[in-house]
Motif scaffolding. Structure first.
Motif, PDB file in Angstrom:
ATOM      1  N   ARG A   8       0.837  -1.214   0.000  1.00  0.00           N
ATOM      2  CA  ARG A   8       0.000   0.000   0.000  1.00  0.00           C
ATOM      3  C   ARG A   8       0.864   1.253   0.000  1.00  0.00           C
ATOM      4  O   ARG A   8       1.980   1.252   0.546  1.00  0.00           O
TER       5      ARG A   8
ATOM      6  N   SER B 103      -0.968   5.506   3.733  1.00  0.00           N
ATOM      7  CA  SER B 103      -2.224   4.767   3.840  1.00  0.00           C
ATOM      8  C   SER B 103      -2.435   4.312   5.284  1.00  0.00           C
ATOM      9  O   SER B 103      -1.472   3.953   5.972  1.00  0.00           O
TER      10      SER B 103
ATOM     11  N   THR C 208       0.061   4.582   9.942  1.00  0.00           N
ATOM     12  CA  THR C 208       0.080   4.774   8.482  1.00  0.00           C
ATOM     13  C   THR C 208       1.237   3.986   7.867  1.00  0.00           C
ATOM     14  O   THR C 208       2.254   3.734   8.516  1.00  0.00           O
TER      15      THR C 208
ATOM     16  N   LYS D  51      -3.733   4.319  -8.898  1.00  0.00           N
ATOM     17  CA  LYS D  51      -4.689   3.866  -7.887  1.00  0.00           C
ATOM     18  C   LYS D  51      -4.113   2.702  -7.100  1.00  0.00           C
ATOM     19  O   LYS D  51      -3.149   2.044  -7.522  1.00  0.00           O
ATOM     20  N   TYR D  52      -4.708   2.469  -5.943  1.00  0.00           N
ATOM     21  CA  TYR D  52      -4.341   1.313  -5.125  1.00  0.00           C
ATOM     22  C   TYR D  52      -5.616   0.757  -4.495  1.00  0.00           C
ATOM     23  O   TYR D  52      -6.409   1.529  -3.957  1.00  0.00           O
TER      24      TYR D  52
ATOM     25  N   LYS E 233      -8.939   2.105  -3.023  1.00  0.00           N
ATOM     26  CA  LYS E 233      -8.945   2.839  -1.753  1.00  0.00           C
ATOM     27  C   LYS E 233      -8.210   4.175  -1.895  1.00  0.00           C
ATOM     28  O   LYS E 233      -8.369   5.071  -1.077  1.00  0.00           O
ATOM     29  N   ASN E 234      -7.388   4.277  -2.932  1.00  0.00           N
ATOM     30  CA  ASN E 234      -6.517   5.443  -3.072  1.00  0.00           C
ATOM     31  C   ASN E 234      -6.373   5.762  -4.555  1.00  0.00           C
ATOM     32  O   ASN E 234      -6.082   4.868  -5.348  1.00  0.00           O
ATOM     33  N   THR E 235      -6.596   6.997  -4.943  1.00  0.00           N
ATOM     34  CA  THR E 235      -6.373   7.407  -6.332  1.00  0.00           C
ATOM     35  C   THR E 235      -5.541   8.688  -6.358  1.00  0.00           C
ATOM     36  O   THR E 235      -5.554   9.475  -5.403  1.00  0.00           O
ATOM     37  N   LYS E 236      -4.845   8.884  -7.473  1.00  0.00           N
ATOM     38  CA  LYS E 236      -3.960  10.045  -7.596  1.00  0.00           C
ATOM     39  C   LYS E 236      -3.848  10.398  -9.071  1.00  0.00           C
ATOM     40  O   LYS E 236      -3.392   9.577  -9.874  1.00  0.00           O
TER      41      LYS E 236
END
Length: 851
Positions: free
Chosen positions: A153, A157, A165, A242-243, A251-254
């Motif tokens: 991750r 995160s 984190t 993304k992840y 759960k995570n985008t950029k």
């Protein structure tokens, strides 16, 4: 009762006896002789050598292949196998198979390379530690390892542990890299490939990781780039990371600017030759094993040199066919290629490769037996045991092989065809197409006689582009494969042949010849009356220069009536090369775009991948590197690496801005007064069974001071393993004496300080550290400091072990390309040694000595 005779002990030879016999075998080629004796001659752990020449090795291998052949219909005899592999002429098992087949003295795998990984997207600490242990267990058995980090991750995160984190990818790159360096044995370093998807939010950190001095020095790194990213680069549009990377509900985008990240990749590759690029959609779409992805054959990463993309726990063994040996009447107007013999030998090579899988399965059973017999607790050895059970399952089920080639450059030269020309590219493509067809035919024949690989399903493979090309080229082969299946899930590769090409005495792999002729220096003994002094170095040593001809160039000279014993001037050599088929066909001469197009065209007939490096001159621009990468993607390459001459030496030196600043200030030395706070690297290493830690204070990325001692024991210093940098702060004790504290930032962002490094280490270590630090602070070059440390005459074993550890810690700061003037190569006795990533590397034979 008759007295039974005692079994005769096998005959052994001294190093010198084996070298002299092999020197004769290789017709005076001392480099090839030393490489064979040191790397491949059968020897036990006490150094006893059991083979006098490579023919003894070839006979050892032939016996074992013939033994496996007896299990199947129409077996080849020992002599038939021997005739194929003797003298390195036709078929050459590479590396691990050469060293390990029939070797009773070493419990090691015959596989050259492995990929490991966790099921799904697991990124727990337990899973990450499991991979760390698995890669070490494989490296100690002689294997190169690759694994992908896209499952970890991204930084920041949330995690459900005390850290709160995630630290992201980079700390784990360091962990895996350090493990690789620690497992190096007998001068042979472990080999590791780390990859990550461009789709991962930490991709930029991954790309930058190796640009920092001393970071991730034990691994090659490559970025898996998808078509969507490449299209975003071409169209100058944004791209979403993304992840988890394959999730429909990440759960995570950029969102990033694709071109900006692309320019960073290009810049870093231009400056440091890394990261390499893997065009991942091409890899997956073309991969035959990925037709079985749901059965565990989803490709996730590659081996360290990139030529074998693999699924987790699969492995591959390598074999090279010497292309030059099929050129009849080379370097003459009658030169031709013997296609009939070539086709026959491809079939035999594929059969031998399948036999080697059976031999590998026996080796794995031996490794499992060794693990079971070890007195360790079952919990401790459970990871290692499960690892080899997983590898055995994949080898048994898929029976993957790795047939490749060497001497492509010499083959073309022998036929009078210029490497890189249209004629050269067309001829090479035809050769590799023939290899693909004949190898697949042999695998179908083996399926008839021995059975298809366990999960073969023609319906799964029917839309695969590679299989469809085979169908167009040979429809009978395709329909035979539908009827009988295939013995092996994938068959072909083009690997770098390294030491193999030294022994075949040819150009390496698919590459053009590096140089047809070059000069080497031999140190002159002052008492030698017959020597000639051509060069005197800055310390007053005398050297004789002599010309070294590439073996096949020398053959061209002989065929065309040129004197090979004459001491040519450089002008004469230049004129000689101009008249040869090697003219403007060396690695630095070949048109780079043509080479990329050639790789893409050949790739169409290689079901795995190709290891090839585009060599560029030092003045090549970043724009050219970017253009070559883009062309490689469009040409259908699966991966590409660019090496700009001298780029490696630039990456580990202070950046240009810092150098310019020093010049502007008129200060070319360290400050005379020690600053209160220094940036510091933490370096861990192992000597014998002792674990050590070094704190290295830096100014402008150059060592200014060093403190070392035992790590992680009752007498040493304990800090978390993930800590690899911090600050060394000079403070005062209440009594006015100096104290050096180490401060680092923990995973929650809080600072932790360890007071008084001087009190944590053995006082003797501390006193010598102050001496060495003073030499660093006064500007002595690091390589000379290392020489000084080596020359110290110390009394106790522990202090000598410490001395060696300090030298190892400092070597990693010596700029790549620095000449080691006081060293000789243990392999070929050359004095042409340079530092590369803290290891001494021989420019002549490529052997590396670490520690």
């Amino acid at each position: 009762m008759p007295v039974q005779a005692k079994p005769t002990a096998p005959k052994t030879y001294t190093q010198e006896e084996a070298f002299q016999a092999s020197l004769k075998y290789f017709k005076g080629d001392d480099l090839a002789a030393r490489v064979w004796v040191n790397k491949y001659a059968l020897k036990d752990s006490y150094g006893h050598i059991y083979e006098l020449t490579p023919n003894d090795m070839h006979r050892r291998i032939s016996k074992e292949i013939a033994r496996i052949e007896q299990r199947y219909p129409n077996p080849m005899s020992e002599d038939e196998v021997f005739d194929l592999i003797k003298d390195f002429k036709y078929i050459v098992p590479q590396g691990s198979p050469m060293a390990g087949i029939g070797n009773p003295y070493q419990i090691a795998s015959l596989s050259n390379c492995f990929v490991i990984g966790n099921d799904g997207d697991s990124d727990s600490y337990g899973g990450i530690m499991k991979i760390d242990q698995e890669q070490v267990q494989l490296m100690k058995r002689r294997g190169g390892v690759g694994h992908d980090l896209s499952h970890i991750r991204p930084k920041g995160s949330p995690v459900k542990n005390s850290a709160l984190t995630s630290t992201g990818i980079v700390p784990f790159m360091e962990r895996y890299s350090n493990s690789t360096r620690e497992v190096a044995q007998d001068g042979r370093r472990g080999a590791l490939m780390l990859s990550v998807s461009i789709n991962h939010p930490d991709a930029e950190d991954f790309i930058d990781a190796k640009m920092q001095q001393g970071k991730v020095t034990g691994a090659n790194v490559s970025v898996r780039i998808d078509d969507a990213f490449m299209k975003a680069v071409k169209n100058n549009t944004s791209y979403v990371q993304k992840y988890p990377i394959h999730s429909d509900e990440p759960k995570n985008t950029k969102e990033i600017e694709a071109e900006k990240l692309w320019k960073k990749i290009v810049h870093n590759a231009w400056k440091s030759a890394e990261p390499g690029i893997l065009f991942w959609d091409t890899v997956i779409n073309e991969s035959v094993p990925d037709a079985y992805a749901d059965l565990g054959y989803k490709t996730v990463s590659t081996n360290p040199c990139g030529e074998i993309p693999l699924c987790p726990y699969d492995s591959c063994r390598l074999l090279a066919i010497n292309l030059f040996s099929y050129v009849e009447d080379p370097f003459t107007e009658k030169a031709s290629f013997n296609y009939e013999l070539f086709s026959k030998h491809i079939a035999a090579a594929q059969r031998i490769m399948d036999d080697i899988i059976d031999l590998e399965l026996e080796k794995i059973d031996g490794i499992l037996g060794k693990i079971d017999a070890d007195p360790e607790n079952q919990d401790i050895k459970g990871v290692e045991r499960n690892l080899w059970l997983n590898i055995k399952k994949k080898a048994q089920e898929g029976r993957r092989t790795g047939i490749g080639i060497t001497a492509e450059g010499d083959m073309l030269a022998g036929l009078g065809i210029k490497y890189g020309s249209k004629e050269g590219v067309d001829f090479s493509v035809d050769i590799h197409k023939r290899i693909a067809i004949e190898a697949y035919k042999a695998s179908v024949t083996a399926a008839k006689e021995r059975g298809a690989f366990a999960i073969f399903d023609s319906d799964r493979e029917k839309d695969n582009p590679f299989i469809q090309r085979l169908r167009e080229a040979d429809e009978k082969l395709y329909y035979d494969m539908l009827e009988y299946g295939r013995r092996n899930i994938a068959l072909l590769t083009i690997a770098p042949t390294g030491t193999t090409s030294l022994m075949t005495q040819t150009s390496s792999g698919i590459e053009p010849v590096f140089l047809p002729v070059y000069k080497r220096r031999r140190k002159v003994n002052p008492n030698d009356k017959d020597s000639r002094v051509d060069f005197v170095d800055e310390v007053g040593d005398s050297w004789e220069e002599y010309v070294v001809f590439h073996h096949r160039f020398k053959q061209w000279m002989q065929v065309n009536g040129h004197d090979t014993t004459k001491n040519y001037s450089q002008e004469e050599l230049d004129k000689l090369v101009k008249t040869s088929p090697y003219y403007q066909a060396t690695s630095n001469d070949v048109d780079w775009l043509s080479k990329v197009k050639m790789q893409g065209a050949v790739q169409k007939w290689v079901d795995h991948s190709i290891s090839v490096t585009i060599n560029l001159p030092n003045d090549a621009t970043e724009e050219l590197v970017g253009q070559l990468y883009l062309e490689a993607w469009q040409a259908g390459c699966k991966g590409v690496t660019v090496y700009r001459d001298g780029s490696r030496s630039g990456v580990l030196i202070s950046n240009d801005e810092k150098k310019d600043k020093k010049k502007e200030n008129g200060n070319s030395t360290f400050p005379t007064k020690r600053p209160q706070v220094l940036q510091a690297d933490v370096v861990r290493f192992q000597n014998s069974k002792d674990k050590w830690i070094a704190f290295i204070g830096l100014i402008d990325d150059r060592p200014y001071e060093i403190f070392t001692g035992f790590a992680d024991d009752e007498d040493g210093i304990l800090i978390p393993r993930w800590v690899n940098e911090g600050l060394i702060i000079k403070n005062r004790n209440e009594d006015g004496t100096s104290r050096y504290d180490f401060q680092y930032e923990n995973k929650r962002g809080y600072k932790t300080t360890i007071e008084g490094l001087s009190h944590k280490f053995n006082p003797e270590f501390w006193n010598y550290a102050k001496l060495i630090s003073s030499t660093l602070r006064h500007g002595m070059s690091i390589e000379k400091v290392v020489d000084l440390i080596a020359s110290l005459q110390l009394d106790t074993e522990s202090i000598n072990t410490w001395k060696n550890g300090v030298a190892r810690a400092l070597k990693r700061y010596i700029a790549d390309g620095t000449v080691a003037r006081k060293e000789k190569c243990n392999n070929c006795n050359s004095t042409s040694l340079i530092y590369q990533e803290g290891c001494l590397t021989c420019k002549d034979c490529g052997s590396s000595k670490c520690g």
